[in-house]
Design a protein around this motif. Structure first.
Motif, PDB file in Angstrom:
ATOM      1  N   CYS A  64       1.053  -1.288   0.191  1.00 29.94           N
ATOM      2  CA  CYS A  64       0.304   0.316  -0.223  1.00 29.94           C
ATOM      3  C   CYS A  64       0.937   1.016   0.158  1.00 29.94           C
ATOM      4  CB  CYS A  64      -0.946   0.049   1.482  1.00 29.94           C
ATOM      5  SG  CYS A  64      -1.830   1.548   1.051  1.00 29.94           S
ATOM      6  N   LEU A  65       1.830   1.300   0.865  1.00 30.54           N
ATOM      7  CA  LEU A  65       2.551   2.368   1.003  1.00 30.54           C
ATOM      8  C   LEU A  65       3.540   3.186  -0.020  1.00 30.54           C
ATOM      9  CD1 LEU A  65       3.129   2.100   4.646  1.00 30.54           C
ATOM     10  CD2 LEU A  65       1.822   3.828   4.036  1.00 30.54           C
ATOM     11  N   THR A  66       3.958   1.608  -0.200  1.00 30.83           N
ATOM     12  CA  THR A  66       4.472   1.881  -2.176  1.00 30.83           C
ATOM     13  C   THR A  66       3.871   1.681  -2.915  1.00 30.83           C
ATOM     14  OG1 THR A  66       6.203  -0.316  -0.738  1.00 30.83           O
ATOM     15  CG2 THR A  66       6.198   0.078  -3.650  1.00 30.83           C
ATOM     16  N   ARG A  67       2.751   1.795  -3.162  1.00 28.13           N
ATOM     17  CA  ARG A  67       1.730   2.496  -4.592  1.00 28.13           C
ATOM     18  C   ARG A  67       1.541   3.806  -4.239  1.00 28.13           C
ATOM     19  NH1 ARG A  67      -0.906  -2.650  -3.545  1.00 28.13           N
ATOM     20  NH2 ARG A  67      -2.641  -1.659  -2.329  1.00 28.13           N
ATOM     21  N   LEU A  68       1.802   4.278  -3.185  1.00 27.09           N
ATOM     22  CA  LEU A  68       1.719   5.679  -2.523  1.00 27.09           C
ATOM     23  C   LEU A  68       2.621   6.681  -2.908  1.00 27.09           C
ATOM     24  CD1 LEU A  68      -0.853   7.658  -2.300  1.00 27.09           C
ATOM     25  CD2 LEU A  68      -0.019   7.280   0.367  1.00 27.09           C
ATOM     26  N   TYR A  69       3.881   5.803  -2.464  1.00 19.12           N
ATOM     27  CA  TYR A  69       4.979   6.469  -2.546  1.00 19.12           C
ATOM     28  C   TYR A  69       5.410   7.196  -4.682  1.00 19.12           C
ATOM     29  CZ  TYR A  69      10.007   8.180  -2.892  1.00 19.12           C
ATOM     30  OH  TYR A  69      10.960   8.948  -3.189  1.00 19.12           O
ATOM     31  N   SER A  70       5.117   5.815  -5.110  1.00 19.07           N
ATOM     32  CA  SER A  70       5.548   5.165  -6.944  1.00 19.07           C
ATOM     33  C   SER A  70       4.614   6.158  -7.182  1.00 19.07           C
ATOM     34  CB  SER A  70       5.120   4.277  -7.105  1.00 19.07           C
ATOM     35  OG  SER A  70       6.177   3.021  -6.136  1.00 19.07           O
ATOM     36  N   GLY A  71       3.310   6.129  -7.022  1.00 19.59           N
ATOM     37  CA  GLY A  71       2.342   6.782  -7.868  1.00 19.59           C
ATOM     38  C   GLY A  71       1.946   6.778  -8.721  1.00 19.59           C
ATOM     39  N   GLU A  72       1.022   7.073  -9.556  1.00 17.12           N
ATOM     40  CA  GLU A  72       1.082   6.594 -11.265  1.00 17.12           C
ATOM     41  C   GLU A  72       2.415   6.028 -12.190  1.00 17.12           C
ATOM     42  OE1 GLU A  72      -2.156   9.096 -12.781  1.00 17.12           O
ATOM     43  OE2 GLU A  72      -3.329   8.726 -11.661  1.00 17.12           O
ATOM     44  N   ASP A  73       3.550   7.370 -11.617  1.00 18.80           N
ATOM     45  CA  ASP A  73       4.409   7.595 -12.498  1.00 18.80           C
ATOM     46  C   ASP A  73       5.173   6.131 -12.406  1.00 18.80           C
ATOM     47  OD1 ASP A  73       4.677   8.609 -10.588  1.00 18.80           O
ATOM     48  OD2 ASP A  73       5.889  10.304 -11.628  1.00 18.80           O
ATOM     49  N   PHE A  74       4.890   5.662 -11.019  1.00 20.85           N
ATOM     50  CA  PHE A  74       5.779   4.856 -11.025  1.00 20.85           C
ATOM     51  C   PHE A  74       7.353   5.205 -10.748  1.00 20.85           C
ATOM     52  CE2 PHE A  74       2.805   2.403 -13.277  1.00 20.85           C
ATOM     53  CZ  PHE A  74       2.367   1.405 -12.630  1.00 20.85           C
ATOM     54  N   ARG A  75       7.714   6.039  -9.717  1.00 20.68           N
ATOM     55  CA  ARG A  75       8.892   6.337  -9.528  1.00 20.68           C
ATOM     56  C   ARG A  75       9.925   5.711  -9.089  1.00 20.68           C
ATOM     57  NH1 ARG A  75       8.805  11.757  -5.363  1.00 20.68           N
ATOM     58  NH2 ARG A  75       6.845  10.826  -3.709  1.00 20.68           N
ATOM     59  N   PRO A  76      10.806   5.215  -9.188  1.00 19.82           N
ATOM     60  CA  PRO A  76      11.367   4.730  -8.231  1.00 19.82           C
ATOM     61  C   PRO A  76      11.951   5.146  -7.191  1.00 19.82           C
ATOM     62  CG  PRO A  76      12.652   6.632  -9.715  1.00 19.82           C
ATOM     63  CD  PRO A  76      12.053   6.818 -10.162  1.00 19.82           C
ATOM     64  N   LEU A  77      11.519   3.838  -6.116  1.00 22.14           N
ATOM     65  CA  LEU A  77      11.882   3.909  -5.188  1.00 22.14           C
ATOM     66  C   LEU A  77      13.293   4.737  -4.587  1.00 22.14           C
ATOM     67  CD1 LEU A  77      10.173   0.177  -4.632  1.00 22.14           C
ATOM     68  CD2 LEU A  77       8.506   3.418  -3.550  1.00 22.14           C
ATOM     69  N   PRO A  78      13.401   5.314  -3.311  1.00 18.92           N
ATOM     70  CA  PRO A  78      14.415   5.684  -2.980  1.00 18.92           C
ATOM     71  C   PRO A  78      15.170   4.341  -2.268  1.00 18.92           C
ATOM     72  CG  PRO A  78      13.032   6.459  -1.861  1.00 18.92           C
ATOM     73  CD  PRO A  78      12.403   5.339  -1.821  1.00 18.92           C
ATOM     74  N   LYS A  79      16.860   5.414  -1.653  1.00 13.43           N
ATOM     75  CA  LYS A  79      17.751   4.189  -1.459  1.00 13.43           C
ATOM     76  C   LYS A  79      17.045   3.905   0.068  1.00 13.43           C
ATOM     77  CE  LYS A  79      22.638   3.259   0.437  1.00 13.43           C
ATOM     78  NZ  LYS A  79      23.653   3.566  -0.173  1.00 13.43           N
ATOM     79  N   GLY A  80      17.356   2.545   0.830  1.00  8.29           N
ATOM     80  CA  GLY A  80      16.738   2.484   2.090  1.00  8.29           C
ATOM     81  C   GLY A  80      15.021   2.051   2.703  1.00  8.29           C
ATOM     82  N   TRP A  81      14.557   2.223   1.147  1.00 11.54           N
ATOM     83  CA  TRP A  81      12.814   1.613   1.288  1.00 11.54           C
ATOM     84  C   TRP A  81      12.882   0.428   2.105  1.00 11.54           C
ATOM     85  CZ3 TRP A  81       9.244   5.107   1.580  1.00 11.54           C
ATOM     86  CH2 TRP A  81       7.915   4.751   1.364  1.00 11.54           C
ATOM     87  N   PRO A  82      11.996   0.275   2.615  1.00 13.66           N
ATOM     88  CA  PRO A  82      12.189  -1.314   3.126  1.00 13.66           C
ATOM     89  C   PRO A  82      11.844  -2.001   2.049  1.00 13.66           C
ATOM     90  CG  PRO A  82      10.531   0.361   4.538  1.00 13.66           C
ATOM     91  CD  PRO A  82      10.823   1.084   3.286  1.00 13.66           C
ATOM     92  N   THR A  83      11.869  -3.664   2.328  1.00 11.98           N
ATOM     93  CA  THR A  83      11.736  -4.346   0.750  1.00 11.98           C
ATOM     94  C   THR A  83      11.350  -5.787   1.579  1.00 11.98           C
ATOM     95  OG1 THR A  83      14.305  -5.341   2.289  1.00 11.98           O
ATOM     96  CG2 THR A  83      14.117  -3.929   0.071  1.00 11.98           C
ATOM     97  N   THR A  84      10.775  -5.969   2.706  1.00 16.01           N
ATOM     98  CA  THR A  84       9.889  -7.488   3.618  1.00 16.01           C
ATOM     99  C   THR A  84       9.221  -6.195   4.330  1.00 16.01           C
ATOM    100  OG1 THR A  84      11.208  -7.568   4.912  1.00 16.01           O
ATOM    101  CG2 THR A  84      11.361  -8.868   2.679  1.00 16.01           C
ATOM    102  N   GLY A  85       8.212  -6.844   4.657  1.00 14.61           N
ATOM    103  CA  GLY A  85       7.115  -6.776   5.344  1.00 14.61           C
ATOM    104  C   GLY A  85       7.795  -6.430   7.144  1.00 14.61           C
ATOM    105  N   LYS A  86       9.084  -7.409   7.105  1.00 15.71           N
ATOM    106  CA  LYS A  86       9.036  -7.442   8.396  1.00 15.71           C
ATOM    107  C   LYS A  86      10.437  -6.265   8.917  1.00 15.71           C
ATOM    108  CE  LYS A  86      11.061  -9.349  12.071  1.00 15.71           C
ATOM    109  NZ  LYS A  86      11.666  -7.651  12.210  1.00 15.71           N
ATOM    110  N   VAL A  87      11.047  -5.780   8.048  1.00 10.23           N
ATOM    111  CA  VAL A  87      11.987  -4.272   7.754  1.00 10.23           C
ATOM    112  C   VAL A  87      10.234  -3.356   7.533  1.00 10.23           C
ATOM    113  CG1 VAL A  87      13.726  -3.028   6.456  1.00 10.23           C
ATOM    114  CG2 VAL A  87      13.293  -5.155   6.103  1.00 10.23           C
TER     115      VAL A  87
END
Length: 492
Positions: free
Chosen positions: A421-444
């Motif tokens: 959910c949060l990854t889709r909200l950050y990326s938006g419709e233009d699918f901007r790349p995720l920043p360094k350090g963005w969580p990669t798993t649910g545990k993180v």
């Protein structure tokens, strides 16, 4: 006299040592020697340049006309003394500040004669502490303080604030609160972070604050490159001051958190396979810098931002420090007067702040002086929360998502579902790349949210964790209204 009738050298040394020194051990098993009637104690195994007990014994034996003894006899005598001292009672040693009897605290002036300041509920006095009440430990970082001036009528505080370039009255009262906190042996205090534009005198202001407690030899230092050297420097002094920080690594941030609130370091003792060496530390900390980048939430709760401004009139270093050295006895005397007043004031302890002891101290300052220290402390924490959010894209994304949640409504999902959910909200419709350090798993993601929980709670976003019969979940809630602070409730 035959060889059999001669007293062995090790016995002569042992008899002399036991007649002129008191030996005891600390909780970690280190044996200390304390000259009779003198409050300064030295570890008997120390070979430091500040003067070891071995050197004390050699000089005493020579000056008293007993003789000069070889290293073997001295070693055998010290081995026996150490073994005997391990059966004695345990007593702590202190650097610079120590608790005393009847609610008093002591401040070591670092003098050779052992004179110290006793701060008690009715005032403060200059005295030599009873060696069984206070044992001082001295290192190369223990500077000498001047004899404080009595009856200053607050002139020293005015002089200190005039010499420093604090930007606001709120900053000034927070600096005074920190100095008073440094005189408490058992109260953790947040670390002042002196910031401001280039040329605001951050390093000079930091030195002035440190030297009120550590004397004119106290200074700032660069942050060590590894945690072991940082802990060694912290354990050898009282106030640790790190200058010109420009970057805060996660390891350094965690180490600074431990210094402020206290921790223990355990490592293998030298020349052993199974023994360990324990180092406990909790020290006042001071930092300077223009910008340290992203501040982690746990460190933000332990910081005390002090903003400085550029001085209108520049002065030479020689002129500035000459005046400071002249007024330091008055500054110290005024600080002691204020400390007595503050400790005598009664105030309730705020229950909503992490550094509750310091918050209580601020409330006592307000009760004694009316300076508004607690409100200034709350405002400083609010500013730091803004800094944390501005430097954390995940926190910004959670706030964006929470803005669409209906008030008093809880939204519950698994950590993996929240990550999508949060990854889709950050990326938006233009699918901007995720920043360094963005969580990669649910545990993180769950671990990151646990760090951000206090920061987001201060912005009215509550995060909680729970479990159903089938899975664990994370719940995000936006309350209908943020509860008012105790100061706001009192205003009504």
């Amino acid at each position: 006299m035959t060889e059999e009738e001669k007293t062995p050298a090790r016995e002569i040394i042992t008899d002399y040592a036991q007649a002129n020194f008191r030996y005891f051990r600390t909780a970690d098993g280190t044996v200390y020697a304390q000259r009779n009637g003198h409050p300064v104690a030295r570890p008997i195994r120390s070979q430091g340049t500040t003067g070891s007990h071995r050197q004390e014994l050699m000089v005493g034996l020579f000056r008293d006309g007993i003789g000069v003894f070889n290293g073997t006899a001295m070693k055998e005598a010290l081995d026996l003394i150490e073994a005997l001292a391990l059966t004695e009672e345990v007593q702590p040693v202190h650097i610079r500040v120590a608790p005393g009897h009847d609610g008093a605290t002591w401040l070591d002036l670092g003098r050779a004669d052992g004179l110290s300041v006793r701060i008690h509920p009715t005032g403060w006095d200059i005295a030599t502490p009873d060696p069984r009440e206070v044992c001082w430990r001295r290192t190369q970082l223990t500077g000498e303080l001047p004899i404080p001036t009595k009856d200053t009528d607050g002139k020293g505080i005015d002089a200190l604030l005039r010499l420093c370039n604090f930007a606001t009255a709120e900053t000034e009262c927070l600096a005074l609160a920190w100095l008073i906190g440094c005189l408490g042996p058992s109260v953790p205090v947040p670390a002042p972070f002196l910031t401001g534009p280039q040329g605001a005198g951050k390093s000079t202001g930091g030195r002035m604050l440190v030297r009120v407690i550590e004397g004119m030899t106290g200074d700032l230092r660069r942050a060590p490159k590894d945690e072991e050297n940082l802990i060694a420097a912290v354990a050898a002094g009282w106030v640790t001051a790190l200058d010109n920080l420009s970057h805060m690594t996660p390891d350094l941030s965690d180490a600074l958190c431990c210094i402020v609130t206290g921790a223990e370091n355990v490592k293998r003792a030298l020349f052993t396979d199974g023994d360990v060496f324990r180092a406990r530390y909790r020290r006042p900390l001071l930092l300077t810098g223009i910008d340290v980048g992203v501040i982690r939430p746990d460190l933000a709760e332990r910081l005390l931002p002090l903003r400085l401004e550029r001085p209108r009139i520049r002065r030479t270093e020689a002129e500035l420090w000459t005046e400071y050295a002249e007024v330091l006895p008055v500054i110290l005397g005024s600080l002691l007067d204020l400390t007595v007043r503050v400790r005598a004031a009664e105030a309730e302890t705020p229950t909503d702040l992490r550094m509750a002891d310091f918050a209580h101290l601020c409330a006592q300052i307000d009760a004694a002086t009316g300076l508004g220290a607690l409100a200034a402390y709350r405002a400083s924490l609010d500013d730091l929360n803004d800094d944390v959010i501005e430097g954390d894209l995940l926190a910004q994304t959670v706030l964006r998502h929470a803005a669409d949640i209906a008030p008093s409504t809880a939204q519950r999902m698994t950590s993996t579902e929240w990550l999508h959910c949060l990854t889709r909200l950050y990326s938006g419709e233009d699918f901007r790349p995720l920043p360094k350090g963005w969580p990669t798993t649910g545990k993180v993601l769950s671990d990151r949210l646990k760090r951000l929980q206090p920061t987001l709670a201060a912005r009215g976003i509550l995060i909680d964790w729970g479990r159903t019969k089938t899975a664990r979940y994370i719940e995000i809630t936006r309350p209908s209204a943020v509860p008012p602070s105790p100061e706001q409730e009192a205003a009504f």
